[in-house]
Design a protein around this motif. Structure first.
Motif, PDB file in Angstrom:
ATOM      1  N   GLU A 269     -11.620 -63.800  -5.419  1.00 30.94           N
ATOM      2  CA  GLU A 269     -12.167 -64.262  -6.703  1.00 30.94           C
ATOM      3  C   GLU A 269     -12.211 -63.134  -7.732  1.00 30.94           C
ATOM      4  OE1 GLU A 269     -15.687 -66.690  -6.318  1.00 30.94           O
ATOM      5  OE2 GLU A 269     -14.991 -67.512  -4.412  1.00 30.94           O
ATOM      6  N   THR A 270     -12.753 -61.980  -7.358  1.00 31.65           N
ATOM      7  CA  THR A 270     -12.877 -60.902  -8.349  1.00 31.65           C
ATOM      8  C   THR A 270     -11.536 -60.219  -8.587  1.00 31.65           C
ATOM      9  OG1 THR A 270     -15.123 -60.543  -7.552  1.00 31.65           O
ATOM     10  CG2 THR A 270     -14.186 -58.825  -8.947  1.00 31.65           C
ATOM     11  N   PHE A 271     -10.821 -59.886  -7.512  1.00 28.03           N
ATOM     12  CA  PHE A 271      -9.553 -59.166  -7.659  1.00 28.03           C
ATOM     13  C   PHE A 271      -8.348 -60.101  -7.725  1.00 28.03           C
ATOM     14  CE2 PHE A 271     -11.398 -55.236  -5.246  1.00 28.03           C
ATOM     15  CZ  PHE A 271     -12.211 -54.965  -6.339  1.00 28.03           C
ATOM     16  N   ASN A 272      -8.603 -61.377  -7.531  1.00 25.10           N
ATOM     17  CA  ASN A 272      -7.546 -62.383  -7.609  1.00 25.10           C
ATOM     18  C   ASN A 272      -6.354 -62.075  -6.697  1.00 25.10           C
ATOM     19  OD1 ASN A 272      -6.572 -64.811  -8.553  1.00 25.10           O
ATOM     20  ND2 ASN A 272      -5.441 -63.864 -10.248  1.00 25.10           N
ATOM     21  N   LEU A 273      -6.648 -61.602  -5.500  1.00 25.33           N
ATOM     22  CA  LEU A 273      -5.562 -61.333  -4.548  1.00 25.33           C
ATOM     23  C   LEU A 273      -5.071 -62.654  -3.952  1.00 25.33           C
ATOM     24  CD1 LEU A 273      -6.920 -58.167  -2.690  1.00 25.33           C
ATOM     25  CD2 LEU A 273      -5.417 -58.289  -4.674  1.00 25.33           C
ATOM     26  N   ARG A 274      -3.866 -62.601  -3.410  1.00 27.69           N
ATOM     27  CA  ARG A 274      -3.260 -63.805  -2.829  1.00 27.69           C
ATOM     28  C   ARG A 274      -3.484 -63.884  -1.322  1.00 27.69           C
ATOM     29  NH1 ARG A 274       1.357 -64.231  -1.820  1.00 27.69           N
ATOM     30  NH2 ARG A 274       1.791 -62.021  -1.706  1.00 27.69           N
ATOM     31  N   LYS A 275      -3.590 -62.665  -0.733  1.00 23.41           N
ATOM     32  CA  LYS A 275      -3.632 -62.657   0.730  1.00 23.41           C
ATOM     33  C   LYS A 275      -4.397 -61.433   1.209  1.00 23.41           C
ATOM     34  CE  LYS A 275      -0.804 -62.628   4.850  1.00 23.41           C
ATOM     35  NZ  LYS A 275       0.493 -62.536   5.483  1.00 23.41           N
TER      36      LYS A 275
END
Ligand SMILES: CC(C)(COP(=O)(O)OP(=O)(O)OC[C@H]1O[C@@H](n2cnc3c(N)ncnc32)[C@H](O)[C@@H]1OP(=O)(O)O)[C@@H](O)C(=O)NCCC(=O)NCCS
Length: 188
Positions: free
Chosen positions: A129-135
């Protein structure tokens, strides 16, 4: 990702997650925690171990460098009533591919209490959510049963065993269990 700010502190019930200060006092404390339980902590270091308090201090000084603009690390000390219990967070944050790895350790007296299972979802929230990573990945030594259990219990998929990936200083070879969770699998 560079638009987001790495939180300085995360409060989870009676735990406070905050960066471990790179001070001699903390370096001494961490050195003692690791040396007293070298057999478990060998998994954290791929069979190696801190050689001195100065090694620990250098490690934390490097991590807190302000020039780390890509946030290679977002690791947090786990504190309860100001006592350092361990560390959890993200390392190897890859801003290009939007991936990272979850890492954690606890001192011996803090284990067996479900602390890491309680905090993994908090780190997932930070990642997705905060870093918007995918995996996010949990890669652990194939023989690191406690760490593998965390990956399994928290819904990570075993994507493979990389055979004989590591050669430890004692000459033994070790395979790595590679678990992963996609953003689409988060909170399922
Ligand atoms: C990984 C670590 C944080 C786990 O501590 P913890 O979160 O308190 O986890 P526990 O000791 O409760 O173990 C987790 C699970 O594994 C099981 N387990 C642990 N060691 C085991 C063993 N030798 N054989 C069988 N099961 C084992 C526990 O019974 C528990 O199972 P449960 O969840 O079904 O009750 C701790 O062992 C540690 O700091 N290790 C060194 C650093 C490290 O290896 N980090 C991970 C690198 S990938």
């Amino acid at each position: 990702m560079s638009d987001f700010i790495k939180p300085e502190k995360i409060i989870v019930e009676d735990f406070v997650l905050r960066q471990i200060p790179a001070t001699k006092d903390f370096a001494e404390e961490i050195y003692d925690i690791f040396i007293e339980d070298a057999d478990t902590f060998k998994h954290w270091f791929n069979g190696g171990m801190w050689k001195s308090v100065e090694d620990v201090l250098k490690y934390y000084q490097n991590k807190s460098q302000p020039n780390d603009t890509r946030w290679q690390f977002a690791m947090y000390g786990i504190f309860k009533n100001d006592e350092l219990l361990g560390e959890i967070g993200l390392s190897g944050i890859d801003t290009t591919n939007q991936t990272a790895e979850i890492g954690y350790w606890l001192k011996k007296s803090a284990r067996g209490k479900g602390i890491i299972d309680r905090l993994i979802p908090v780190i997932e929230q930070l990642a997705f959510e905060t870093f918007n990573l995918r995996k996010i990945n949990i890669w652990c030594d194939n023989d690191n049963i406690a760490s593998r259990r965390h990956a399994e219990k928290n819904g990570y998929i075993l994507e493979g065993i990389q055979r004989e990936r590591k050669l430890w200083p004692d000459g033994s070879v070790h395979s790595t269990a590679m678990f992963g969770k996609l953003k689409s699998e988060y909170k399922k």
